[in-house]
Motif scaffolding. Structure first.
Motif, PDB file in Angstrom:
ATOM      1  N   VAL A 120      19.508   6.294  -8.500  1.00 56.50           N
ATOM      2  CA  VAL A 120      19.627   5.076  -7.688  1.00 56.50           C
ATOM      3  C   VAL A 120      20.014   5.421  -6.250  1.00 56.50           C
ATOM      4  O   VAL A 120      19.424   4.910  -5.293  1.00 56.50           O
ATOM      5  CB  VAL A 120      20.662   4.114  -8.310  1.00 56.50           C
ATOM      6  N   ALA A 121      21.009   6.278  -6.087  1.00 54.63           N
ATOM      7  CA  ALA A 121      21.429   6.680  -4.745  1.00 54.63           C
ATOM      8  C   ALA A 121      20.294   7.402  -4.015  1.00 54.63           C
ATOM      9  O   ALA A 121      20.108   7.222  -2.804  1.00 54.63           O
ATOM     10  CB  ALA A 121      22.660   7.569  -4.822  1.00 54.63           C
ATOM     11  N   SER A 122      19.526   8.199  -4.740  1.00 55.65           N
ATOM     12  CA  SER A 122      18.400   8.914  -4.126  1.00 55.65           C
ATOM     13  C   SER A 122      17.337   7.946  -3.635  1.00 55.65           C
ATOM     14  O   SER A 122      16.771   8.127  -2.549  1.00 55.65           O
ATOM     15  CB  SER A 122      17.783   9.892  -5.137  1.00 55.65           C
ATOM     16  N   VAL A 123      17.060   6.912  -4.421  1.00 56.07           N
ATOM     17  CA  VAL A 123      16.055   5.917  -4.021  1.00 56.07           C
ATOM     18  C   VAL A 123      16.506   5.186  -2.752  1.00 56.07           C
ATOM     19  O   VAL A 123      15.734   5.032  -1.802  1.00 56.07           O
ATOM     20  CB  VAL A 123      15.806   4.915  -5.162  1.00 56.07           C
ATOM     21  N   ILE A 124      17.753   4.742  -2.732  1.00 53.95           N
ATOM     22  CA  ILE A 124      18.270   4.025  -1.558  1.00 53.95           C
ATOM     23  C   ILE A 124      18.230   4.920  -0.317  1.00 53.95           C
ATOM     24  O   ILE A 124      17.865   4.488   0.777  1.00 53.95           O
ATOM     25  CB  ILE A 124      19.701   3.535  -1.809  1.00 53.95           C
ATOM     26  N   PHE A 125      18.578   6.182  -0.506  1.00 53.50           N
ATOM     27  CA  PHE A 125      18.648   7.124   0.608  1.00 53.50           C
ATOM     28  C   PHE A 125      17.261   7.527   1.095  1.00 53.50           C
ATOM     29  O   PHE A 125      17.057   7.788   2.298  1.00 53.50           O
ATOM     30  CB  PHE A 125      19.430   8.362   0.160  1.00 53.50           C
ATOM     31  N   ALA A 126      16.272   7.558   0.172  1.00 50.77           N
ATOM     32  CA  ALA A 126      14.965   8.124   0.505  1.00 50.77           C
ATOM     33  C   ALA A 126      13.894   7.094   0.834  1.00 50.77           C
ATOM     34  O   ALA A 126      12.844   7.463   1.372  1.00 50.77           O
ATOM     35  CB  ALA A 126      14.477   9.002  -0.658  1.00 50.77           C
ATOM     36  N   VAL A 127      14.097   5.826   0.523  1.00 52.76           N
ATOM     37  CA  VAL A 127      13.027   4.842   0.687  1.00 52.76           C
ATOM     38  C   VAL A 127      12.731   4.486   2.155  1.00 52.76           C
ATOM     39  O   VAL A 127      11.563   4.155   2.469  1.00 52.76           O
ATOM     40  CB  VAL A 127      13.337   3.567  -0.138  1.00 52.76           C
ATOM     41  N   PRO A 128      13.690   4.533   3.099  1.00 53.23           N
ATOM     42  CA  PRO A 128      13.365   4.126   4.471  1.00 53.23           C
ATOM     43  C   PRO A 128      12.194   4.862   5.123  1.00 53.23           C
ATOM     44  O   PRO A 128      11.358   4.212   5.775  1.00 53.23           O
ATOM     45  CB  PRO A 128      14.679   4.366   5.237  1.00 53.23           C
ATOM     46  N   PRO A 129      12.066   6.206   5.000  1.00 55.21           N
ATOM     47  CA  PRO A 129      10.923   6.852   5.652  1.00 55.21           C
ATOM     48  C   PRO A 129       9.570   6.364   5.133  1.00 55.21           C
ATOM     49  O   PRO A 129       8.625   6.216   5.928  1.00 55.21           O
ATOM     50  CB  PRO A 129      11.130   8.346   5.319  1.00 55.21           C
ATOM     51  N   THR A 130       9.475   6.110   3.833  1.00 54.03           N
ATOM     52  CA  THR A 130       8.213   5.612   3.290  1.00 54.03           C
ATOM     53  C   THR A 130       7.877   4.246   3.865  1.00 54.03           C
ATOM     54  O   THR A 130       6.726   3.984   4.250  1.00 54.03           O
ATOM     55  CB  THR A 130       8.295   5.530   1.754  1.00 54.03           C
ATOM     56  N   ILE A 131       8.862   3.369   3.945  1.00 53.54           N
ATOM     57  CA  ILE A 131       8.628   2.037   4.508  1.00 53.54           C
ATOM     58  C   ILE A 131       8.257   2.143   5.984  1.00 53.54           C
ATOM     59  O   ILE A 131       7.264   1.547   6.439  1.00 53.54           O
ATOM     60  CB  ILE A 131       9.870   1.149   4.337  1.00 53.54           C
ATOM     61  N   ARG A 132       9.036   2.887   6.743  1.00 57.96           N
ATOM     62  CA  ARG A 132       8.806   2.986   8.192  1.00 57.96           C
ATOM     63  C   ARG A 132       7.424   3.567   8.508  1.00 57.96           C
ATOM     64  O   ARG A 132       6.702   3.043   9.364  1.00 57.96           O
ATOM     65  CB  ARG A 132       9.878   3.861   8.834  1.00 57.96           C
ATOM     66  N   LEU A 133       7.064   4.649   7.844  1.00 55.98           N
ATOM     67  CA  LEU A 133       5.803   5.310   8.169  1.00 55.98           C
ATOM     68  C   LEU A 133       4.604   4.563   7.599  1.00 55.98           C
ATOM     69  O   LEU A 133       3.482   4.722   8.110  1.00 55.98           O
ATOM     70  CB  LEU A 133       5.836   6.758   7.692  1.00 55.98           C
ATOM     71  N   THR A 134       4.804   3.771   6.554  1.00 54.92           N
ATOM     72  CA  THR A 134       3.726   2.887   6.104  1.00 54.92           C
ATOM     73  C   THR A 134       3.444   1.822   7.161  1.00 54.92           C
ATOM     74  O   THR A 134       2.277   1.550   7.498  1.00 54.92           O
ATOM     75  CB  THR A 134       4.095   2.210   4.772  1.00 54.92           C
ATOM     76  N   ILE A 135       4.507   1.232   7.697  1.00 52.86           N
ATOM     77  CA  ILE A 135       4.349   0.256   8.789  1.00 52.86           C
ATOM     78  C   ILE A 135       3.664   0.905   9.986  1.00 52.86           C
ATOM     79  O   ILE A 135       2.705   0.362  10.547  1.00 52.86           O
ATOM     80  CB  ILE A 135       5.724  -0.306   9.209  1.00 52.86           C
ATOM     81  N   LEU A 136       4.165   2.089  10.372  1.00 53.18           N
ATOM     82  CA  LEU A 136       3.627   2.780  11.552  1.00 53.18           C
ATOM     83  C   LEU A 136       2.159   3.130  11.364  1.00 53.18           C
ATOM     84  O   LEU A 136       1.333   2.908  12.255  1.00 53.18           O
ATOM     85  CB  LEU A 136       4.440   4.048  11.819  1.00 53.18           C
ATOM     86  N   GLY A 137       1.826   3.667  10.199  1.00 53.46           N
ATOM     87  CA  GLY A 137       0.450   4.079   9.949  1.00 53.46           C
ATOM     88  C   GLY A 137      -0.532   2.929  10.015  1.00 53.46           C
ATOM     89  O   GLY A 137      -1.615   3.050  10.613  1.00 53.46           O
ATOM     90  N   ILE A 138      -0.166   1.801   9.423  1.00 48.15           N
ATOM     91  CA  ILE A 138      -1.054   0.642   9.421  1.00 48.15           C
ATOM     92  C   ILE A 138      -1.179   0.055  10.816  1.00 48.15           C
ATOM     93  O   ILE A 138      -2.283  -0.312  11.263  1.00 48.15           O
ATOM     94  CB  ILE A 138      -0.545  -0.417   8.416  1.00 48.15           C
ATOM     95  N   GLN A 139      -0.079  -0.026  11.545  1.00 49.63           N
ATOM     96  CA  GLN A 139      -0.116  -0.635  12.869  1.00 49.63           C
ATOM     97  C   GLN A 139      -0.750   0.277  13.919  1.00 49.63           C
ATOM     98  O   GLN A 139      -1.100  -0.189  14.999  1.00 49.63           O
ATOM     99  CB  GLN A 139       1.298  -1.026  13.297  1.00 49.63           C
ATOM    100  N   GLN A 140      -0.905   1.568  13.605  1.00 45.91           N
ATOM    101  CA  GLN A 140      -1.549   2.484  14.548  1.00 45.91           C
ATOM    102  C   GLN A 140      -3.064   2.543  14.394  1.00 45.91           C
ATOM    103  O   GLN A 140      -3.732   3.259  15.154  1.00 45.91           O
ATOM    104  CB  GLN A 140      -0.974   3.898  14.385  1.00 45.91           C
ATOM    105  N   VAL A 141      -3.604   1.825  13.426  1.00 45.96           N
ATOM    106  CA  VAL A 141      -5.063   1.778  13.293  1.00 45.96           C
ATOM    107  C   VAL A 141      -5.644   1.175  14.573  1.00 45.96           C
ATOM    108  O   VAL A 141      -5.190   0.114  15.022  1.00 45.96           O
ATOM    109  CB  VAL A 141      -5.466   0.932  12.062  1.00 45.96           C
TER     110      VAL A 141
END
Length: 281
Positions: free
Chosen positions: A158-179
């Motif tokens: 659980v702690a690993s998920v909370i700690f690790a999920v922000p980069p996936t969210i941020r870079l998913t947003i960035l990747g889609i908006q950079q199209v």
């Protein structure tokens, strides 16, 4: 300034809130505990069932297919070294924890990132939350995790998920908006719906950036799983923690080397997946 304003009982409020959550949602935490323990134990059972030399060859072939020959050779040599040093079971336990955390991270992070990329209001709400999650010291996440899930495997995941999920969210947003905007305009000119544009254009073009986010999440999950050994999580982190507490320099170096080998293999494979996807695009 001291004494002009009474101290806010913030710690007491948080303790009361955590106690309320623990009692009110005990059934939910029990269900999560059973589910996560089942996933981790299932992954470990599958990995441990395969003889070490066969699994090493399979991982080497996977690295060759998804990455490069050099990474494949490093993976084979490194994994044989881990097996030779006697850390094979610990490595499989750590890998099971990391895979579980990363699977949950991807299942949560990519949909949230897609949603935030399409809705600016969602992005504005979620950005400060992600800032908070990334700047909070990793050890702090272990405290509520212990209260909710006791000690063992689950608080570490659980702690690993909370700690690790922000980069996936941020870079998913960035990747889609950079199209590029001209590509988006072309899809609109051809009458594509929002879902068609997202699934057939934006996500494929954003995949290298999304893979970079997943790569970062894997590395953060691995570092957090090691820290989580302090609350009873098994694996190589437990070996490192035991060596530190008993001042066994040699054992600590061996376990640390096993973690480094494992981290390099995971990092290079996921990095090269993103590079190959970018080259394909």
């Amino acid at each position: 300034m001291e004494g002009l304003l009474p101290k806010l009982p913030l710690a007491d409020w948080i303790d009361s809130f955590v106690d309320w959550l623990t009692v009110t949602f005990a059934f939910l935490f029990d269900a999560i505990t059973i589910s996560l323990e089942g996933i981790v134990e299932g992954l470990f059972a599958v990995l441990a069932f395969i003889p070490s030399y066969i699994l090493i060859i399979l991982i080497g072939l996977l690295a060759w297919k998804l990455s490069t020959k050099g990474i494949a050779l490093f993976a084979v040599i490194g994994l044989f070294l881990i097996d030779n040093l006697g850390y094979w079971e610990g490595m499989l336990e750590t890998l099971s924890l990391v895979l579980t955390a990363v699977i949950i991270t991807v299942v949560i992070g990519i949909p949230v990132g897609i949603w935030a990329s399409q809705k600016n209001t969602v992005k504005q709400i979620i950005t400060p939350i992600l800032d908070f999650m990334q700047t909070m010291p990793a050890f702090v996440y272990l405290i509520p995790a212990i209260f909710f899930f006791s000690i063992g495997v689950v608080p570490g995941v659980v702690a690993s998920v909370i700690f690790a999920v922000p980069p996936t969210i941020r870079l998913t947003i960035l990747g889609i908006q950079q199209v590029p905007a001209d590509i988006i305009e072309a899809t609109e000119a051809f009458g594509s719906t929002t879902s068609q544009r997202l699934l057939k254009v934006q996500l494929p073009l954003a995949m290298p950036t999304i893979m970079a986010g997943i790569n970062q999440s894997i590395m953060l999950s691995l570092s957090m799983v090691v820290i989580a050994s302090m609350v009873g999580s098994p694996g190589l982190g437990a070996d490192v923690y035991r060596a530190v507490t008993q001042i066994q320099i040699g054992k600590g170096f061996e376990a640390g080397l096993a973690i480094v080998v494992m981290a390099i293999i995971l990092d290079r494979i996921t990095q090269n997946i993103g590079i190959k996807k970018q080259g394909g695009n």
